[in-house]
Design an enzyme around this catalytic site. Structure first.
Site, short mmCIF file in Angstrom:
data_model
loop_
_atom_site.label_atom_id
_atom_site.label_comp_id
_atom_site.label_asym_id
_atom_site.label_seq_id
_atom_site.Cartn_x
_atom_site.Cartn_y
_atom_site.Cartn_z
N GLN A 191 0.85 -1.19 0.00
CA GLN A 191 0.00 0.00 0.00
C GLN A 191 0.89 1.24 0.00
O GLN A 191 1.82 1.34 0.80
CB GLN A 191 -0.91 -0.01 1.23
CG GLN A 191 -1.88 -1.17 1.29
CD GLN A 191 -3.04 -1.04 0.32
OE1 GLN A 191 -3.24 0.00 -0.30
NE2 GLN A 191 -3.82 -2.10 0.18
N TYR A 219 -7.02 -12.47 -2.17
CA TYR A 219 -6.03 -11.43 -2.50
C TYR A 219 -5.33 -10.92 -1.24
O TYR A 219 -5.26 -9.72 -0.98
CB TYR A 219 -6.69 -10.23 -3.21
CG TYR A 219 -7.65 -10.56 -4.31
CD1 TYR A 219 -7.20 -10.86 -5.59
CD2 TYR A 219 -9.03 -10.57 -4.09
CE1 TYR A 219 -8.09 -11.15 -6.62
CE2 TYR A 219 -9.93 -10.86 -5.10
CZ TYR A 219 -9.46 -11.15 -6.37
OH TYR A 219 -10.34 -11.43 -7.38
N ASN A 224 -1.11 -7.92 4.79
CA ASN A 224 -1.37 -6.57 5.29
C ASN A 224 -2.60 -6.52 6.19
O ASN A 224 -2.55 -6.01 7.32
CB ASN A 224 -1.54 -5.62 4.10
CG ASN A 224 -1.81 -4.19 4.50
OD1 ASN A 224 -1.00 -3.56 5.16
ND2 ASN A 224 -2.96 -3.67 4.08
N GLU A 240 -3.67 -16.14 -2.09
CA GLU A 240 -2.90 -15.19 -2.89
C GLU A 240 -2.21 -15.97 -3.99
O GLU A 240 -1.78 -17.11 -3.77
CB GLU A 240 -1.88 -14.47 -2.02
CG GLU A 240 -0.87 -13.60 -2.75
CD GLU A 240 -1.52 -12.50 -3.57
OE1 GLU A 240 -1.18 -12.38 -4.76
OE2 GLU A 240 -2.35 -11.76 -3.02
N ASP A 302 -10.05 -7.79 -1.15
CA ASP A 302 -9.37 -6.55 -1.53
C ASP A 302 -8.83 -6.77 -2.94
O ASP A 302 -7.63 -6.93 -3.15
CB ASP A 302 -8.25 -6.25 -0.54
CG ASP A 302 -7.50 -4.95 -0.86
OD1 ASP A 302 -8.02 -4.17 -1.68
OD2 ASP A 302 -6.41 -4.75 -0.32
N CYS A 327 -10.18 -0.54 -4.47
CA CYS A 327 -9.36 0.56 -4.96
C CYS A 327 -9.98 1.21 -6.19
O CYS A 327 -9.38 2.11 -6.79
CB CYS A 327 -7.94 0.08 -5.27
SG CYS A 327 -7.85 -1.18 -6.55
N GLU A 361 -10.08 4.94 -2.27
CA GLU A 361 -10.24 3.60 -1.73
C GLU A 361 -11.53 3.58 -0.90
O GLU A 361 -11.81 4.52 -0.15
CB GLU A 361 -9.05 3.26 -0.83
CG GLU A 361 -8.77 1.79 -0.71
CD GLU A 361 -7.67 1.31 -1.65
OE1 GLU A 361 -7.35 0.11 -1.60
OE2 GLU A 361 -7.15 2.14 -2.42
#
Length: 371
Positions: A191, A219, A224, A240, A302, A327, A361
């Site tokens: 990020q 994802y 994070n 992921e 995300d 996003c 976002e």
């Protein structure tokens, strides 16, 4: 974004205008009033990349306007860069310009920094890098460590990567009163706005605090969100596809002593196939129990700017609760046209990761309609 758009004195009004546009976009879904998390007006970007423009022995950092991609614009001031990046840019440029070995066929420079004080500079070349380059690059690194003591440096060219120090930086974020450490690898996704990222994680954790059962995350990147969210669930299955992100996530889980998360290297489409019983994946055999034995009531997503694909949207509709970080509000709106046929938006937030741009976002918590 042209740097001419950076007007800190107008930041508040620009954010209000952006938020109004997003509220209009979301009005069809009747969300509750949005929580809006602003950015610092300056010094917020933790990563940056610049092309290098040569003019004889002189060189400049340059960027290109979208409407004029052939004309370089020299960058002498970068107010949106974090303090570490701003402090490094001019000394690095001066050192490169004075050193023929380091500037020869230098094509691009990338910066990655953290709130914890780590920094990484990557120099990208259109030529092979020999030992002479490494000798000069190590002298450069030591010189820059007077500015940023934990700085590492990488040289890249075709099929080459020379690492002086580390090829990662260490970030420390304080979430819900606890410090979390993240290893962030060079050229892996992170990020860009660390302080707004912290707000995003805390918002997601607050939404998760009253939820029960197990969590499926799509994802997950380097963990994070995964790592702080794990404190609010019995078990977490996080997926992921990118190998470097999977590696980083597993290292970060170990560093933070989180033991209720399983990382699976699958794409969102593959997870959908597994959840629907359409395919079996050998990678799922690594789980301590079968997929069907998890009490998966909440899904956290995300996704990239394209949003969730049609089949994944249908799959996540099977969950009681959906925490969606987006996003791209426009692809979020497209997904909500389907999700809101079965779920209601309970909470809505906007996070200004990218001041002075149209990007925003967004976060939504959706709960399934009561029968």
């Amino acid at each position: 974004m042209p740097l001419s758009a950076v007007k800190p004195e107008q930041y508040t009004s620009l954010l209000e205008g952006k938020a109004a546009r997003i509220n209009e976009l979301m009005s069809d879904f009747c969300p509750p009033p949005a929580q809006i998390y602003p950015s610092s007006p300056t010094a917020y970007r933790m990563r940056a990349e610049f092309r290098i423009w040569h003019d004889g022995d002189a060189l400049d950092y340059v960027m290109f306007r979208r409407e004029d991609p052939r004309t370089p614009v020299a960058i002498h001031d970068f107010p949106i860069g974090c303090e570490t990046i701003q402090a490094l840019m001019l000394p690095l440029r001066a050192y490169l310009q004075a050193n023929p070995e380091l500037r020869r066929k230098l094509f691009q420079v990338e910066f990655l920094a953290t709130l914890a004080g780590d920094a990484l500079v990557t120099l990208i070349y259109h030529r092979p890098l020999q030992d002479a380059w490494e000798t000069q690059a190590e002298a450069l690194r030591q010189a820059l460590q007077a500015i940023s003591p934990k700085l590492s440096l990488i040289g890249r060219s075709r099929k080459q990567k020379r690492i002086l120090g580390n090829d990662w930086v260490r970030e420390i974020l304080t979430v819900e009163g606890r410090e979390y450490q993240y290893q962030q690898y060079e050229q892996a996704f992170t990020q860009p706005n660390a302080r707004v990222n912290t707000h995003m994680i805390e918002w997601a954790c607050a939404r998760a605090a009253k939820l029960e059962g197990d969590l499926l995350e799509l994802y997950c990147g380097n963990g994070n969100f995964t790592i702080p969210l794990a404190a609010h669930f019995d078990q977490v299955l996080a997926t992921e596809l990118a190998k470097i992100s999977v590696r980083s996530a597993r290292e970060n889980l170990s560093t933070n002593e989180v033991d209720n998360v399983q990382i699976i290297r699958l794409s969102a489409e593959e997870v959908t196939q597994a959840m629907n019983g359409e395919r079996q994946f050998r990678r799922l055999a690594e789980l301590p129990r079968s997929l069907g034995d998890y009490d998966l009531r909440t899904v956290f997503v995300d996704p990239p700017r394209a949003g969730l694909d049609e089949q994944t949207v249908k799959m996540v509709q099977g969950f009681e609760s959906i925490i969606y970080i987006s996003c791209n509000p426009y692809t979020l709106a497209g997904n909500l046209r389907v999700l809101c046929t079965t779920h209601t938006i309970e909470r809505f937030a906007m996070f200004d990761q990218f001041p002075y741009t149209d990007h925003m976002e967004c976060g939504v918590l959706l709960t399934r309609h009561m029968n």
